[in-house]
Design an enzyme around this catalytic site. Sequence first.
Site, mmCIF file in Angstrom:
data_model
loop_
_atom_site.group_PDB
_atom_site.id
_atom_site.type_symbol
_atom_site.label_atom_id
_atom_site.label_comp_id
_atom_site.label_asym_id
_atom_site.label_seq_id
_atom_site.Cartn_x
_atom_site.Cartn_y
_atom_site.Cartn_z
ATOM 1 N N THR A 108 -3.589 1.197 -2.826
ATOM 2 C CA THR A 108 -3.347 0.107 -2.751
ATOM 3 C C THR A 108 -3.156 -1.365 -3.407
ATOM 4 O O THR A 108 -4.313 -1.064 -4.470
ATOM 5 C CB THR A 108 -3.991 -0.947 -1.312
ATOM 6 O OG1 THR A 108 -3.448 -2.367 -0.980
ATOM 7 C CG2 THR A 108 -5.433 -0.790 -1.090
ATOM 8 N N ASP A 165 -8.964 -9.744 2.174
ATOM 9 C CA ASP A 165 -8.931 -8.657 2.903
ATOM 10 C C ASP A 165 -10.490 -8.690 3.265
ATOM 11 O O ASP A 165 -10.828 -8.598 4.339
ATOM 12 C CB ASP A 165 -9.084 -6.654 2.725
ATOM 13 C CG ASP A 165 -7.268 -6.774 2.827
ATOM 14 O OD1 ASP A 165 -6.441 -7.214 3.125
ATOM 15 O OD2 ASP A 165 -7.978 -4.992 1.774
ATOM 16 N N SER A 206 -11.281 -2.567 4.889
ATOM 17 C CA SER A 206 -10.038 -2.080 4.654
ATOM 18 C C SER A 206 -9.466 -1.380 5.912
ATOM 19 O O SER A 206 -10.145 -0.923 6.614
ATOM 20 C CB SER A 206 -9.659 -0.738 3.992
ATOM 21 O OG SER A 206 -8.846 -0.306 4.089
ATOM 22 N N GLY A 238 -0.841 -2.677 6.254
ATOM 23 C CA GLY A 238 -1.637 -3.699 6.392
ATOM 24 C C GLY A 238 -2.307 -2.874 7.459
ATOM 25 O O GLY A 238 -2.553 -2.134 7.263
ATOM 26 N N THR A 240 1.212 -1.592 0.294
ATOM 27 C CA THR A 240 -0.070 0.062 -0.397
ATOM 28 C C THR A 240 0.939 1.137 -0.010
ATOM 29 O O THR A 240 2.264 1.140 0.545
ATOM 30 C CB THR A 240 -1.056 0.279 1.239
ATOM 31 O OG1 THR A 240 -1.951 -1.424 1.161
ATOM 32 C CG2 THR A 240 -2.231 1.623 1.348
ATOM 33 N N GLU A 281 -6.690 -7.933 -3.425
ATOM 34 C CA GLU A 281 -7.701 -7.377 -2.531
ATOM 35 C C GLU A 281 -8.485 -8.288 -1.724
ATOM 36 O O GLU A 281 -9.151 -8.152 -0.499
ATOM 37 C CB GLU A 281 -8.462 -6.059 -2.669
ATOM 38 C CG GLU A 281 -8.513 -4.743 -1.729
ATOM 39 C CD GLU A 281 -6.674 -4.473 -1.330
ATOM 40 O OE1 GLU A 281 -6.286 -3.851 -0.156
ATOM 41 O OE2 GLU A 281 -6.152 -3.960 -2.318
ATOM 42 N N GLU A 291 -2.868 -4.682 -1.891
ATOM 43 C CA GLU A 291 -3.076 -5.165 -0.645
ATOM 44 C C GLU A 291 -1.831 -6.031 -0.718
ATOM 45 O O GLU A 291 -0.790 -5.378 -0.158
ATOM 46 C CB GLU A 291 -4.187 -6.766 -1.547
ATOM 47 C CG GLU A 291 -3.954 -7.868 -0.274
ATOM 48 C CD GLU A 291 -3.953 -7.401 1.169
ATOM 49 O OE1 GLU A 291 -4.410 -5.877 1.973
ATOM 50 O OE2 GLU A 291 -3.945 -8.542 2.398
HETATM 51 N N1 GLY Z 1 -5.143 -4.000 1.349
HETATM 52 C C1 GLY Z 1 -4.943 -3.234 2.609
HETATM 53 C C2 GLY Z 1 -6.237 -2.623 3.287
HETATM 54 O O1 GLY Z 1 -7.012 -1.800 2.713
HETATM 55 O O2 GLY Z 1 -6.334 -1.890 4.823
#
Ligand code: GLY
Length: 607
Positions: free
Chosen positions: A442, A464, A488, A511, A424, A461, A444
């Site tokens: 991001t 997540d 997120s 993250g 990110t 993504e 991810e």
């Molecule tokens: N992929 C990181 C977030 O969206 O938190």
Amino acid sequence: MRRLPILLACIGLASCAPGEDRPFNATEEARRAADAAQQQAATPDPEQTEADTEVGTWTKGAMVAAADPRAVEAGLEMLRQGGSAIDAAIAVHAVLGLVEPQSSGIGGGAFMVYYDRAADEITVFDGREIAPASTTPDHFMKDGKPLGFLEAWQSGKAVGVPGQIALYKTSHEAAGQLDWATLFQPAIKLAEDGFEVTPRLAGLLANPRLRGAVRLDDLPASAEYFYPNGEPLPVGFIRTNPDYAATLSAIAESGPSAFYEGEIAQAIVDAVNGDANPGEMSLKDLADYSVKIRPALCGDRTDGFRICSAPPPSSGGVTQNMIMGLYDLLEPTEEAEMTEENYLKAFIDAQRLAYADRDHYVADADFVTVPATDLINPAYLRVRAEEAFAPDETTYPGDPGLALGREPVRPLWGEDATEHGPGTTHVSIVDADGNAVSMTATVEAAFGSSIMVKGFMLNNELTDFSREPTKGTKPVANAPGPKKRPRSSMSPTIVFDPAGDLFMVTGSPGGNSIVAYVSKTLVGVLEWGKSAQEAIDLPNIIARGDTVGVEIDRPGGMEAADALRELGYNVEEREGENSGLHVIIVREDGLEGGADPRREGIAKVLE
Ligand code: GLY
């Protein structure tokens, strides 16, 4: 007890000698702003006309802070040409997608918080990736068990419909000043001429641990691009990316339809559905993508500062306001207790409470009920602060429904244990009119799904989401679903001073540690009187769940780890932290910026 002189004490505050136990007040500047705002409210001027209340000329200058100097330069170039913060953000990000492909790009998504100073409005552009319409809650289940994290993470199944290009377009239509095609020229030129590979990119490509976890070597387009002749791109290598230049040129010429329809869309669908562990994305999923324009989630602090960030499915607005509100309630009030350890303890306990709540409740509010405003309601925070866990106690979520005298809401959901990757980036911008952008973007994982299409990386993504859709008999709020956006941790944040003026723009990659990283800058600046750079430089301390991660390879980190162990916390010593904080603060004499030394970015004013 051990002192934490480097971590918390009075760096840069002349009034605060080492050993003095009151270093945590708001900065002088913040205090002056609060006093001025209070005075103004107390003594209304009978002569004041409507014209007087109009926004005055912005005199503080403009600044761009991002993860790569070439991207920052592209943003400054847009500002030089008379562009807005949004124009600059798009140009910055298009370059980041080229020079920092491990972090974000047009195959991913973002949340952009935008402050329009003339209108005094704050808006969130939600360009989060969306699950294809075919997605079911058991998307990541196989034979009744969740897929292993790496198996799910490195797959076509994990690719969400990218939102970045739609976000560019929607935000540009809202407040762009320059011609759309102009925004892509710096990135197109750099992709055609070639960019110099940085130590960070080269280091990641050569890192055996990362190489083992991702599939860049195995997928032909990625392998050819990142490992020509089988060797990782070295530092200083000039890497051209004609495919990316062609993709951006098509988008510059024809707009988002060049991406969401036709040849590029078909290439995305083919790559996702043709993967060894395939997804089910359709051309319609791409054609249907739309950005959500949402109100920012803002909270008012008792000192008059207002913290605004992205609402669900981002955790930013909930967690940043919870942490700062809880910190106020948990910080020591008795003189004898005002030790540095106790201020640090307040920050850690606030994080533990907020993380437990966000893990339980935050998800896509278009699909499930998220009690976002209840979670930051001062009445709930007062109840929640009373529940602060003992250092060795397992954390659990609170119940804002019960606390506010309504039906309980905690039993509605099962426990969520979503994992996040660190791919990110964050961009902070203030333009020459005092408008601001805080955008976290991001793909991810580092390099997303490892799948390269037309010169850019496709995200992963969808991991997540919680891979398990239920826990026991209960649904998990953040379970996968058709056209749902995964939760997120991204926390693009803008802070206003007590007079309602722009004060701070902040955000970070990292993250689920993003929540801790960004709150470190808020508590550092608003409570501990740090400058932007000093706040960024503080060791990262992440208090999620039963451990407290402490970054020991930064000044003050080992002292903090020792002190927290003495207090009874289960300390996990961490090195090589992955924050990428970019912060801009509005001071009386202009803009002050800071860039995270853990990455390669800079903060630069427009000359
Ligand atoms: N992929 C990181 C977030 O969206 O938190």
